[in-house]
Design an enzyme around this catalytic site. Structure first.
Site, PDB file in Angstrom:
ATOM      1  CD1 TRP A 184      43.527  77.015  -2.092  1.00  0.00           C
ATOM      2  CD2 TRP A 184      42.402  75.270  -2.920  1.00  0.00           C
ATOM      3  NE1 TRP A 184      42.575  77.524  -2.890  1.00  0.00           N
ATOM      4  CE2 TRP A 184      42.046  76.410  -3.555  1.00  0.00           C
ATOM      5  CE3 TRP A 184      41.830  74.138  -3.614  1.00  0.00           C
ATOM      6  CZ2 TRP A 184      40.937  76.488  -4.632  1.00  0.00           C
ATOM      7  CZ3 TRP A 184      40.937  74.209  -4.575  1.00  0.00           C
ATOM      8  CH2 TRP A 184      40.338  75.480  -4.959  1.00  0.00           C
ATOM      9  CG  ASN A 185      44.690  73.740  -7.206  1.00  0.00           C
ATOM     10  OD1 ASN A 185      45.802  73.922  -6.829  1.00  0.00           O
ATOM     11  ND2 ASN A 185      44.239  74.289  -8.537  1.00  0.00           N
ATOM     12  N   PRO A 205      53.100  75.410   1.887  1.00  0.00           N
ATOM     13  CG  PRO A 205      52.333  73.626   3.282  1.00  0.00           C
ATOM     14  CD  PRO A 205      53.602  74.552   2.960  1.00  0.00           C
ATOM     15  CB  ALA A 206      47.563  76.378   0.281  1.00  0.00           C
ATOM     16  CD  GLU A 249      53.312  76.617 -14.347  1.00  0.00           C
ATOM     17  OE1 GLU A 249      54.207  76.501 -15.171  1.00  0.00           O
ATOM     18  OE2 GLU A 249      52.168  77.236 -15.001  1.00  0.00           O
ATOM     19  CG  LEU A 250      51.033  83.384 -12.370  1.00  0.00           C
ATOM     20  CD1 LEU A 250      51.286  84.916 -12.824  1.00  0.00           C
ATOM     21  CD2 LEU A 250      51.145  83.260 -10.968  1.00  0.00           C
ATOM     22  CB  CYS A 290      45.213  76.728 -13.266  1.00  0.00           C
ATOM     23  SG  CYS A 290      46.408  75.478 -13.549  1.00  0.00           S
ATOM     24  CD  GLU A 330      41.630  80.171 -13.071  1.00  0.00           C
ATOM     25  OE1 GLU A 330      41.973  81.136 -12.213  1.00  0.00           O
ATOM     26  OE2 GLU A 330      42.369  79.606 -13.339  1.00  0.00           O
TER      27      GLU A 330
HETATM   28  N1  LIG Z   1      48.697  77.997 -13.159  1.00  0.00           N
HETATM   29  C1  LIG Z   1      48.491  77.152 -12.234  1.00  0.00           C
HETATM   30  O1  LIG Z   1      49.213  76.017 -12.259  1.00  0.00           O
HETATM   31  C2  LIG Z   1      47.653  77.262 -11.170  1.00  0.00           C
HETATM   32  C3  LIG Z   1      46.784  78.551 -11.052  1.00  0.00           C
HETATM   33  N2  LIG Z   1      45.999  78.719  -9.901  1.00  0.00           N
HETATM   34  C4  LIG Z   1      45.207  79.672  -9.810  1.00  0.00           C
HETATM   35  O2  LIG Z   1      44.883  80.398  -8.445  1.00  0.00           O
HETATM   36  C5  LIG Z   1      43.776  80.545  -8.053  1.00  0.00           C
HETATM   37  C6  LIG Z   1      42.933  79.534  -6.961  1.00  0.00           C
HETATM   38  O3  LIG Z   1      43.947  79.232  -6.093  1.00  0.00           O
HETATM   39  P1  LIG Z   1      44.347  80.151  -4.745  1.00  0.00           P
HETATM   40  O4  LIG Z   1      45.084  79.168  -3.912  1.00  0.00           O
HETATM   41  O5  LIG Z   1      43.220  80.615  -4.511  1.00  0.00           O
HETATM   42  O6  LIG Z   1      45.235  81.119  -5.235  1.00  0.00           O
HETATM   43  P2  LIG Z   1      46.063  82.099  -4.401  1.00  0.00           P
HETATM   44  O7  LIG Z   1      46.901  82.936  -5.365  1.00  0.00           O
HETATM   45  O8  LIG Z   1      44.808  83.008  -3.614  1.00  0.00           O
HETATM   46  O9  LIG Z   1      46.747  81.346  -3.148  1.00  0.00           O
HETATM   47  C7  LIG Z   1      47.834  80.672  -3.900  1.00  0.00           C
HETATM   48  C8  LIG Z   1      48.929  80.421  -2.646  1.00  0.00           C
HETATM   49  O10 LIG Z   1      49.355  81.696  -2.536  1.00  0.00           O
HETATM   50  C9  LIG Z   1      49.382  82.026  -0.960  1.00  0.00           C
HETATM   51  N3  LIG Z   1      49.351  83.704  -0.889  1.00  0.00           N
HETATM   52  C10 LIG Z   1      48.274  84.211  -1.140  1.00  0.00           C
HETATM   53  N4  LIG Z   1      48.478  85.572  -1.011  1.00  0.00           N
HETATM   54  C11 LIG Z   1      49.870  85.754  -0.585  1.00  0.00           C
HETATM   55  C12 LIG Z   1      50.775  86.678  -0.541  1.00  0.00           C
HETATM   56  N5  LIG Z   1      50.395  87.992  -0.640  1.00  0.00           N
HETATM   57  N6  LIG Z   1      52.160  86.489  -0.401  1.00  0.00           N
HETATM   58  C13 LIG Z   1      52.494  85.034  -0.474  1.00  0.00           C
HETATM   59  N7  LIG Z   1      51.657  83.955  -0.691  1.00  0.00           N
HETATM   60  C14 LIG Z   1      50.359  84.490  -0.956  1.00  0.00           C
HETATM   61  C15 LIG Z   1      48.164  81.290  -0.470  1.00  0.00           C
HETATM   62  O11 LIG Z   1      48.212  81.032   0.762  1.00  0.00           O
HETATM   63  P3  LIG Z   1      46.778  81.218   1.669  1.00  0.00           P
HETATM   64  O12 LIG Z   1      45.870  80.214   0.869  1.00  0.00           O
HETATM   65  O13 LIG Z   1      47.349  80.374   2.959  1.00  0.00           O
HETATM   66  O14 LIG Z   1      46.515  82.526   1.835  1.00  0.00           O
HETATM   67  C16 LIG Z   1      48.319  80.144  -1.282  1.00  0.00           C
HETATM   68  O15 LIG Z   1      49.398  79.021  -0.622  1.00  0.00           O
HETATM   69  C17 LIG Z   1      43.079  80.649  -9.424  1.00  0.00           C
HETATM   70  O16 LIG Z   1      43.062  81.738 -10.031  1.00  0.00           O
HETATM   71  C18 LIG Z   1      43.695  79.415 -10.188  1.00  0.00           C
HETATM   72  O17 LIG Z   1      43.797  79.490 -11.581  1.00  0.00           O
HETATM   73  C19 LIG Z   1      46.003  77.633  -8.877  1.00  0.00           C
HETATM   74  C20 LIG Z   1      46.403  76.476  -9.240  1.00  0.00           C
HETATM   75  C21 LIG Z   1      47.460  75.981 -10.178  1.00  0.00           C
HETATM   76  O1  LIG Z   2      47.191  73.812 -10.328  1.00  0.00           O
HETATM   77  C1  LIG Z   2      46.555  73.324 -11.311  1.00  0.00           C
HETATM   78  O2  LIG Z   2      45.347  73.468 -11.586  1.00  0.00           O
HETATM   79  C2  LIG Z   2      47.451  72.290 -11.948  1.00  0.00           C
HETATM   80  O3  LIG Z   2      48.631  72.950 -12.443  1.00  0.00           O
HETATM   81  C3  LIG Z   2      46.707  71.771 -13.050  1.00  0.00           C
HETATM   82  S1  LIG Z   2      47.394  70.161 -13.769  1.00  0.00           S
HETATM   83  O4  LIG Z   2      48.958  70.453 -13.717  1.00  0.00           O
HETATM   84  O5  LIG Z   2      47.354  69.156 -12.343  1.00  0.00           O
HETATM   85  O6  LIG Z   2      46.834  69.956 -14.790  1.00  0.00           O
END
Ligand SMILES: NC(=O)C1=CN([C@@H]2O[C@H](COP(=O)(O)OP(=O)(O)OC[C@H]3O[C@@H](n4cnc5c(N)ncnc54)[C@H](OP(=O)(O)O)[C@@H]3O)[C@@H](O)[C@H]2O)C=CC1
Ligand SMILES: O=C(O)[C@H](O)CS(=O)(=O)O
Length: 492
Positions: free
Chosen positions: A165-166, A190-191, A265-266, A299, A396
């Protein structure tokens, strides 16, 4: 007040961009069973609208349609694909303000940041429209006189995409840009918190000429079901995910049964190191940009701020003054610097981290509690007296909390910075070229910002090491994740 879809439409130049149906196989649909879920404005908690709550059956149809559409899309010339992607980019930028208003309404970030995300997200479509024309193969000198060796790069196949969602726009375009440029079919999930930006993207995709079925948007609350469909459906050849490391592990386990190619991308836990030879004002500006971008919900946000002892007090004072100037408010209100957190759960995590700091002897010097605006608004916060055993160091935070750690030596700072299972982004400020060279080489991260707090661009390979992910997004490297190599051995 954003308490209905009608209100949000009144903000848009083109109200048709606020689409509330799912987009599957080139058709705008409801869920087979008619179920829907609410999309809320996090600033006020008001329901903007409802969207269809699709399940595995609808997702399977989107996957099947993508496979059929690939038969034509993957054999079009690269230039034809590039021209359509370029048209999509042009439409995104022409509708930047409306797309930003929709994004802010569902996610909460300030309009200025949302406009920036639309431009950032569109840049991946523009970039990979160009990269489509540079997917070069190879010829290799044969190993025997009668052998001729060539290497082809071909689209990997139908891609399943799960995003958070971010960044409701950019996290999708960073994936569908290279996938579509390579000739793949793409199914986006999407989220649940932020489906409207993806649906608006699909409206413009149709207008740009993306063929029916090549790009679908599956809206659903049943994230686990959709993930399982992606991982278990034999037509899906690639899973691309952005989100937490915890969910990344779940998906990797599920994808293992089909030995599916995955891009992950975690989570991150970015260190931000300020050495005593740093330009302190620049370091404060960089820390503000990195820590408080998207209200700390990225992230790559600075999660731990390490300041060398000789400049610790001066840096803390300057940072405190900058934080005090942040204007907290509704993202749709002009002049807002930082909006609400996405959910109550996100607020609880920030409160938990602050409580842990206090319980272990740390101090709140700025903020530290829910904002007087109520809801999921939180005061931008600085804490001091923090140590490596606190949650702010090992987890985090994903919120507006800046923990200031003190260190003495360069070796100590590098050791602290690398003391984590994550390895996505890192930052440091220094001016001595020997120090800069040593530190940038020793930080165990996929990304290092040197004298800058913002590193996000489509031209560079974004991604992490250790448990922050697999693969890279953006740059000319980013398209490789959506291609397969085929080796041809011709005997003449
Ligand atoms: N490395 C990167 O670029 C990024 C990393 N993050 C990391 O993610 C976290 C925050 O974002 P957040 O959205 O809460 O992360 P989540 O991992 O909880 O959710 C990410 C997506 O995965 C979906 N999801 C959740 N559980 C499952 C499952 N079991 N199977 C399939 N899909 C699933 C969610 O759907 P729903 O929400 O509908 O459950 C959402 O669309 C932080 O740790 C952040 O660092 C976030 C963005 C970018
Ligand atoms: O999901 C995120 O946090 C993004 O990957 C960060 S960025 O790419 O917008 O910097």
């Amino acid at each position: 007040m954003l308490d209905s879809v009608t209100d949000l439409r009144s903000l848009l130049k083109d109200p048709s961009l606020l689409e509330t149906r799912a987009y599957v196989a080139g058709e705008w649909i409801a869920a087979d069973n008619g179920s829907t879920f609410e999309v809320r404005n996090p600033a006020r908690g008001d329901v903007i609208c409802t969207v269809p709550d699709l399940g595995r059956a609808e997702t399977a149809r989107a996957i099947a349609a993508a496979e059929v559409a690939m038969k034509d899309w993957s054999v079009r010339t690269a230039k034809e694909r590039a021209n359509i992607l370029r048209a999509w980019f042009n439409l995104m930028m022409a509708n930047q303000e409306d797309l930003a208003a929709i994004l802010t309404a569902e996610m909460g970030k300030p309009l200025a940041e949302a406009k920036g995300e639309i431009a950032y997200g569109a840049s991946f479509i523009e970039w990979f429209a160009e990269e489509a024309k540079r997917i070069y193969g190879e010829t290799i000198p044969g190993h025997m006189p009668d052998k001729r060796i060539t290497v082809l790069k071909q689209p990997i196949g139908v891609v399943g995409s799960i995003t958070p969602w971010n960044f409701p726009n950019a996290m999708i375009t960073r994936k569908c840009g290279p996938a579509l440029a390579a000739g793949c079919g793409f199914v986006a999930r999407p989220a649940a918190e932020t489906p409207l930006s993806a649906l608006a993207m699909a409206v413009l995709a149709e207008r740009a000429g993306l063929p029916k079925g090549i790009f679908s948007v599956v809206t659903s609350m049943k994230s686990s079901d959709i993930g399982k469909e992606f991982c278990e459906n034999p037509t899906v050849r690639k899973l691309t995910f952005t989100g937490s490391t915890e969910v990344g592990r779940i998906l990797l386990r599920q994808a293992a049964d089909q030995v599916m190619k995955c891009s992950m991308e975690l989570g991150g836990n970015a260190p931000f190191i300020v050495f005593d030879d740093a330009d302190l004002d620049a370091a404060v500006a960089g820390a503000m940009a990195s820590k408080f971008r998207n209200n700390g919900q990225t992230c790559v946000c600075a999660n731990r701020i390490y300041v060398q002892a000789g400049v610790y007090d001066a840096f803390a004072e300057k940072l405190g003054a900058a934080v005090a100037k942040l204007k907290v408010g509704d993202g749709l209100t002009q002049g807002t610097d930082t909006g609400p957190l996405i959910t109550e759960k996100a607020v609880a995590k920030v409160e938990d981290h602050i409580a842990d700091v206090l319980a272990k002897g740390g101090h709140v010097v700025t903020g530290g509690k829910r904002h007087s605006l109520g809801g999921s608004f939180f005061e931008p916060t600085i804490v001091t007296g923090v140590t490596q055993d606190m949650k702010v160091s090992t987890e985090e935070t994903f919120g507006p909390l800046a923990p200031l750690f003190k260190f003495d030596t360069e070796e100590e700072a590098i050791g602290y910075a690398n003391d984590t299972i994550f390895g996505l982004a890192s930052y440091f400020y220094a001016r001595d070229i020997g120090r800069i060279t040593r530190v940038q080489e020793q930080l165990e991260y996929g990304i290092v910002g040197v004298n800058t707090g913002i590193i996000s661009t489509e031209v560079a390979p974004f991604g992490g090491v250790k448990q922050s992910g697999l693969g890279r997004e953006g740059s000319h490297h980013g398209i490789e994740d959506y291609l397969e190599l085929k080796y041809i051995c011709l005997s003449i």
